[in-house]
Write a protein that holds these residues in place. Structure first.
Motif, short mmCIF file in Angstrom:
data_model
loop_
_atom_site.label_atom_id
_atom_site.label_comp_id
_atom_site.label_asym_id
_atom_site.label_seq_id
_atom_site.Cartn_x
_atom_site.Cartn_y
_atom_site.Cartn_z
N PRO A 50 9.21 33.76 56.97
CA PRO A 50 9.53 33.98 58.39
C PRO A 50 8.31 33.70 59.27
O PRO A 50 7.18 33.97 58.88
N ALA A 51 8.57 33.16 60.46
CA ALA A 51 7.49 32.80 61.38
C ALA A 51 6.84 34.07 61.94
O ALA A 51 7.52 35.08 62.19
N ILE A 52 5.55 34.03 62.14
CA ILE A 52 4.81 35.16 62.68
C ILE A 52 4.87 35.10 64.21
O ILE A 52 4.61 34.05 64.81
N ASP A 53 5.19 36.23 64.80
CA ASP A 53 5.26 36.32 66.27
C ASP A 53 3.86 36.68 66.77
O ASP A 53 3.50 37.85 66.91
N TRP A 54 3.07 35.64 67.04
CA TRP A 54 1.68 35.85 67.44
C TRP A 54 1.60 36.51 68.81
O TRP A 54 0.66 37.30 69.07
N ALA A 55 2.53 36.26 69.70
CA ALA A 55 2.52 36.86 71.04
C ALA A 55 2.65 38.38 70.95
O ALA A 55 2.00 39.13 71.69
N LEU A 66 -9.18 38.38 68.65
CA LEU A 66 -9.01 38.63 67.21
C LEU A 66 -7.73 37.97 66.69
O LEU A 66 -7.75 37.31 65.65
N VAL A 67 -6.65 38.11 67.43
CA VAL A 67 -5.37 37.51 67.00
C VAL A 67 -5.47 35.99 67.05
O VAL A 67 -4.95 35.31 66.16
N ASP A 68 -6.16 35.45 68.06
CA ASP A 68 -6.33 34.00 68.14
C ASP A 68 -7.12 33.48 66.94
O ASP A 68 -6.80 32.44 66.35
N LYS A 69 -8.14 34.24 66.59
CA LYS A 69 -8.95 33.86 65.43
C LYS A 69 -8.10 33.87 64.14
O LYS A 69 -8.14 32.93 63.34
N PHE A 70 -7.30 34.94 63.98
CA PHE A 70 -6.42 35.02 62.80
C PHE A 70 -5.39 33.89 62.80
O PHE A 70 -5.09 33.31 61.76
N GLN A 71 -4.84 33.58 63.98
CA GLN A 71 -3.83 32.52 64.08
C GLN A 71 -4.44 31.18 63.69
O GLN A 71 -3.84 30.41 62.94
N LYS A 72 -5.64 30.91 64.19
CA LYS A 72 -6.31 29.64 63.87
C LYS A 72 -6.58 29.55 62.37
O LYS A 72 -6.33 28.51 61.74
N GLN A 73 -7.07 30.63 61.77
CA GLN A 73 -7.35 30.64 60.34
C GLN A 73 -6.06 30.51 59.52
O GLN A 73 -6.02 29.80 58.52
N PHE A 74 -5.01 31.19 59.98
CA PHE A 74 -3.74 31.14 59.27
C PHE A 74 -3.16 29.73 59.28
O PHE A 74 -2.67 29.24 58.26
#
Length: 163
Positions: A50-55, A66-74
């Motif tokens: 399932p897609a992660i709801d980053w928003a 922090l979430v942007d960093k995790f999203q980029k790494q993911f």
């Protein structure tokens, strides 16, 4: 994706069951049960996670970036799919085993023909009751030395006979 991978590696259980000896049916049924349970569990997983709801996480996590960093790494992380390198070895082993089996069959056929000749010889032989010593030696030439060593019946002293 899961269905495609499983479809490529399907086991022919009917053909497998024909080759299982009767004393190993219990182990075979246990193996089939475990395999079916693993396959059912595997088929229940979705093809894509399932897609992660980053928003949602950006609104809930108080640390900025922090979430942007995790999203980029993911998104940059790629899981390498393992390469399959065993099939050629299995194919080579299969060819070797087929060659060994065919060689064994040829040798077995030779042995069978030899034993059939011996059986035919024994079936065409006159009965032992009617046979003379000369005929016995003619039919069984390997016994000549034994008869020379022990010429009288029982052809071997009692003390040399095995119990």
């Amino acid at each position: 994706m899961a269905a495609k991978r499983v479809a490529q590696k399907a086991v022919d259980w009917a053909a497998f069951a024909e080759r299982v000896p009767p004393n190993q049916k219990v182990q075979f049924n246990a193996l089939k049960g475990k395999s079916d349970a693993i396959k059912a569990k595997f088929m229940m997983t979705p093809e894509k996670p399932p897609a992660i709801d980053w928003a949602f996480y950006k609104n809930k996590v108080p640390v900025a970036g922090l979430v942007d960093k995790f999203q980029k790494q993911f998104e940059s992380f790629k899981v390498p799919y393992p390469t399959e390198s065993v099939t050629p070895m299995i194919a080579d082993q299969e060819k070797q085993m087929d060659k060994q089996a065919s060689d064994f069959k040829v040798e077995s056929d030779k042995r069978v023909a030899k034993y059939e000749q011996e059986i035919a010889k024994l079936n065409n032989m006159i009965p032992f009751e009617e046979m003379t010593k000369e005929e016995f030696v003619e039919y069984f030439p390997e016994s000549v030395d034994y008869i020379k060593k022990y010429p009288y019946w029982p052809h071997k002293p009692i003390w040399e006979q095995k119990a």
